[in-house]
Design a protein around this motif. Sequence first.
Motif, PDB file in Angstrom:
ATOM      1  N   PRO A   1       0.817  -1.218   0.000  1.00 37.86           N
ATOM      2  CA  PRO A   1       0.000   0.000   0.000  1.00 37.86           C
ATOM      3  C   PRO A   1       0.848   1.264   0.000  1.00 37.86           C
ATOM      4  N   CYS A   2       1.516   1.536  -1.113  1.00 34.67           N
ATOM      5  CA  CYS A   2       2.321   2.752  -1.198  1.00 34.67           C
ATOM      6  C   CYS A   2       2.100   3.408  -2.554  1.00 34.67           C
ATOM      7  N   ALA A   3       2.428   4.694  -2.624  1.00 30.82           N
ATOM      8  CA  ALA A   3       2.174   5.451  -3.852  1.00 30.82           C
ATOM      9  C   ALA A   3       2.985   4.918  -5.017  1.00 30.82           C
ATOM     10  N   SER A   4       4.257   4.629  -4.780  1.00 30.57           N
ATOM     11  CA  SER A   4       5.104   4.183  -5.881  1.00 30.57           C
ATOM     12  C   SER A   4       4.635   2.844  -6.444  1.00 30.57           C
ATOM     13  N   CYS A   5       4.210   1.923  -5.568  1.00 29.39           N
ATOM     14  CA  CYS A   5       3.713   0.627  -6.054  1.00 29.39           C
ATOM     15  C   CYS A   5       2.439   0.806  -6.871  1.00 29.39           C
ATOM     16  N   ALA A   6       1.539   1.658  -6.390  1.00 32.52           N
ATOM     17  CA  ALA A   6       0.283   1.880  -7.101  1.00 32.52           C
ATOM     18  C   ALA A   6       0.538   2.452  -8.490  1.00 32.52           C
ATOM     19  N   MET A   7       1.450   3.408  -8.573  1.00 28.58           N
ATOM     20  CA  MET A   7       1.739   4.017  -9.865  1.00 28.58           C
ATOM     21  C   MET A   7       2.437   3.028 -10.800  1.00 28.58           C
ATOM     22  N   ARG A   8       3.405   2.296 -10.267  1.00 28.94           N
ATOM     23  CA  ARG A   8       4.177   1.377 -11.111  1.00 28.94           C
ATOM     24  C   ARG A   8       3.334   0.188 -11.558  1.00 28.94           C
ATOM     25  N   GLU A   9       2.559  -0.382 -10.636  1.00 30.22           N
ATOM     26  CA  GLU A   9       1.828  -1.607 -10.938  1.00 30.22           C
ATOM     27  C   GLU A   9       0.566  -1.361 -11.749  1.00 30.22           C
TER      28      GLU A   9
ATOM     29  N   VAL B   1       4.866  10.288  -7.116  1.00 27.44           N
ATOM     30  CA  VAL B   1       4.074   9.898  -8.285  1.00 27.44           C
ATOM     31  C   VAL B   1       4.866  10.154  -9.561  1.00 27.44           C
ATOM     32  N   ALA B   2       5.370  11.383  -9.721  1.00 30.00           N
ATOM     33  CA  ALA B   2       6.092  11.735 -10.945  1.00 30.00           C
ATOM     34  C   ALA B   2       7.418  10.989 -11.050  1.00 30.00           C
ATOM     35  N   GLY B   3       8.101  10.851  -9.927  1.00 35.02           N
ATOM     36  CA  GLY B   3       9.374  10.148  -9.951  1.00 35.02           C
ATOM     37  C   GLY B   3       9.237   8.694 -10.339  1.00 35.02           C
ATOM     38  N   THR B   4       8.141   8.064  -9.931  1.00 29.75           N
ATOM     39  CA  THR B   4       7.893   6.672 -10.298  1.00 29.75           C
ATOM     40  C   THR B   4       7.507   6.544 -11.765  1.00 29.75           C
ATOM     41  N   LEU B   5       6.732   7.489 -12.267  1.00 29.42           N
ATOM     42  CA  LEU B   5       6.248   7.410 -13.644  1.00 29.42           C
ATOM     43  C   LEU B   5       7.283   7.832 -14.675  1.00 29.42           C
ATOM     44  N   ALA B   6       8.167   8.759 -14.317  1.00 27.22           N
ATOM     45  CA  ALA B   6       9.066   9.374 -15.295  1.00 27.22           C
ATOM     46  C   ALA B   6       9.845   8.384 -16.158  1.00 27.22           C
TER      47      ALA B   6
ATOM     48  N   HIS C   1       9.029   5.680 -17.382  1.00 24.41           N
ATOM     49  CA  HIS C   1       8.164   4.892 -18.263  1.00 24.41           C
ATOM     50  C   HIS C   1       7.539   5.724 -19.381  1.00 24.41           C
ATOM     51  N   GLN C   2       7.966   6.970 -19.535  1.00 22.73           N
ATOM     52  CA  GLN C   2       7.398   7.832 -20.566  1.00 22.73           C
ATOM     53  C   GLN C   2       7.818   7.341 -21.954  1.00 22.73           C
ATOM     54  N   ARG C   3       6.841   7.024 -22.757  1.00 22.42           N
ATOM     55  CA  ARG C   3       7.076   6.628 -24.146  1.00 22.42           C
ATOM     56  C   ARG C   3       5.961   7.229 -25.014  1.00 22.42           C
ATOM     57  N   ALA C   4       4.811   6.539 -25.005  1.00 23.32           N
ATOM     58  CA  ALA C   4       3.664   7.034 -25.764  1.00 23.32           C
ATOM     59  C   ALA C   4       2.990   8.207 -25.059  1.00 23.32           C
ATOM     60  N   TRP C   5       3.359   8.439 -23.822  1.00 29.38           N
ATOM     61  CA  TRP C   5       2.830   9.573 -23.056  1.00 29.38           C
ATOM     62  C   TRP C   5       3.987  10.260 -22.340  1.00 29.38           C
ATOM     63  N   HIS C   6       3.775  11.503 -21.943  1.00 29.22           N
ATOM     64  CA  HIS C   6       4.793  12.227 -21.190  1.00 29.22           C
ATOM     65  C   HIS C   6       4.119  13.054 -20.102  1.00 29.22           C
ATOM     66  N   LEU C   7       4.833  13.270 -19.028  1.00 33.98           N
ATOM     67  CA  LEU C   7       4.342  14.094 -17.935  1.00 33.98           C
ATOM     68  C   LEU C   7       4.412  15.556 -18.361  1.00 33.98           C
ATOM     69  N   ALA C   8       3.263  16.184 -18.418  1.00 35.56           N
ATOM     70  CA  ALA C   8       3.193  17.563 -18.903  1.00 35.56           C
ATOM     71  C   ALA C   8       3.269  18.580 -17.773  1.00 35.56           C
ATOM     72  N   SER C   9       2.718  18.238 -16.610  1.00 33.20           N
ATOM     73  CA  SER C   9       2.684  19.205 -15.511  1.00 33.20           C
ATOM     74  C   SER C   9       2.327  18.494 -14.217  1.00 33.20           C
ATOM     75  N   ALA C  10       2.550  19.199 -13.114  1.00 31.62           N
ATOM     76  CA  ALA C  10       2.074  18.766 -11.798  1.00 31.62           C
ATOM     77  C   ALA C  10       1.365  19.949 -11.168  1.00 31.62           C
ATOM     78  N   SER C  11       0.130  19.740 -10.770  1.00 32.65           N
ATOM     79  CA  SER C  11      -0.679  20.807 -10.203  1.00 32.65           C
ATOM     80  C   SER C  11      -1.262  20.352  -8.875  1.00 32.65           C
ATOM     81  N   THR C  12      -1.483  21.304  -8.008  1.00 35.32           N
ATOM     82  CA  THR C  12      -2.244  21.001  -6.797  1.00 35.32           C
ATOM     83  C   THR C  12      -3.343  22.034  -6.653  1.00 35.32           C
ATOM     84  N   VAL C  13      -4.493  21.589  -6.181  1.00 40.28           N
ATOM     85  CA  VAL C  13      -5.627  22.475  -5.986  1.00 40.28           C
ATOM     86  C   VAL C  13      -5.903  22.557  -4.490  1.00 40.28           C
ATOM     87  N   LEU C  14      -6.087  23.764  -3.992  1.00 38.42           N
ATOM     88  CA  LEU C  14      -6.230  23.955  -2.555  1.00 38.42           C
ATOM     89  C   LEU C  14      -7.201  25.083  -2.249  1.00 38.42           C
TER      90      LEU C  14
END
Length: 385
Positions: A82-90, A121-126, A128-141
């Motif tokens: 139950p961790c963020a990196s596992c959820a994103m990777r798996e 989240v971004a560090g785990t996904l970065a 694996h970028q191929r057909a998609w790429h990380l465009a931005s990171a936003s937070t809403v508050l």
Amino acid sequence: MSEPQEIHRRQRPGAAESSTPVAVVTAIDAVLRDSLVASLLLDVPGAVALRYEVDVESVTLRRLVLSADGIAEDEEVILEHPCASCAMREDAVPALNRLASDPRISVILLAPPISADPSIVAGTLAPHQRAWHLASASTVLSAESLHEDLLGDATLAERQLQWAEGDERSVGEALAAQIEYSGLLVLDGDGPSGADGEAATQRIAAGRELLEHLRAPDQLLAVGLHDLESGSMHSGALDHQAALLRRDARVVEPYGGPSAHGTWTLDLHSERPFHPDRLLENIEALGGGRLRSRGRFWVPDRPDTICQWDGAGGQVSIGATWKTGRELPTTRLVVTGVDAADVERVRAALGRSLLTEDEWAAGLEPWMGAEDPLAPWLGERGVLR
């Protein structure tokens, strides 16, 4: 820094023109996050949202794919860990690959579970970028609740926002990580009308002022969930290293800001280290209360180590994080608060915690091999966590 400033974006090297942009959206308030995502789904043709929710008790991840037409997918995923990196990777990586292969999809809005740390989240996904790429990171508050969310003493568990059993983070710690990493801050300034209208207006103004003290010059600020230009979230490429640098205690800087509502920032620095025993004696006076504090420090029995200080909502986390170079490290804490009485308390506590001039003049030799009272927090000497 009263006016919003546009973030500098750099194209990801080697990004194909057909690569599908992925915008990461984090929050500690599900209603605000979902409102922003829904608005973007309606405004951006071909946009879909990949949203995750986590059930702490069953360690189950719920994956939803949403479009302007409604729910396209709703699946449960059992996590090995139950961790963020596992959820994103798996799960998120294969889901993003699948969605990016659909020519009808122009933009993917990735909404990880509430309280997620976008740097993880971004560090785990970065990679694996191929057909998609990380465009931005936003937070809403929320501007109205920012004082309580960031500086209050509530924990994620108390608000049922934690990732998993044992997640002991405060709400402020989670929100601070989202604010400092994200290149785009989306601030909801709407408050209730009626009897509480005037008080809400004051809370909103005070929240906006607090955010200005925390917002770096390269972060874009958008006020209002529905006035956001959608292109600011998907037209560029996320600079992960620049985002990490904003959170790096070795280069912490005060941003300052207006003070009409009582917000203040102290820039406390010294070439001297903390006295280990006196740091423990004064740590509550230095880091307790309604403060956001960040920075670096060192102790004389570890002259080869830069330690990190990270405090929010009355909780302080310290750790031995980096090796020094040839020069001795320095101590620097940037502290932001909203209560005037805390200014002198914090300043005096730092002064009491440092080596005195006489102790500093005696050099470091008396400290070599001395008992280490900070070992429970910093780990054994010579071993970085």
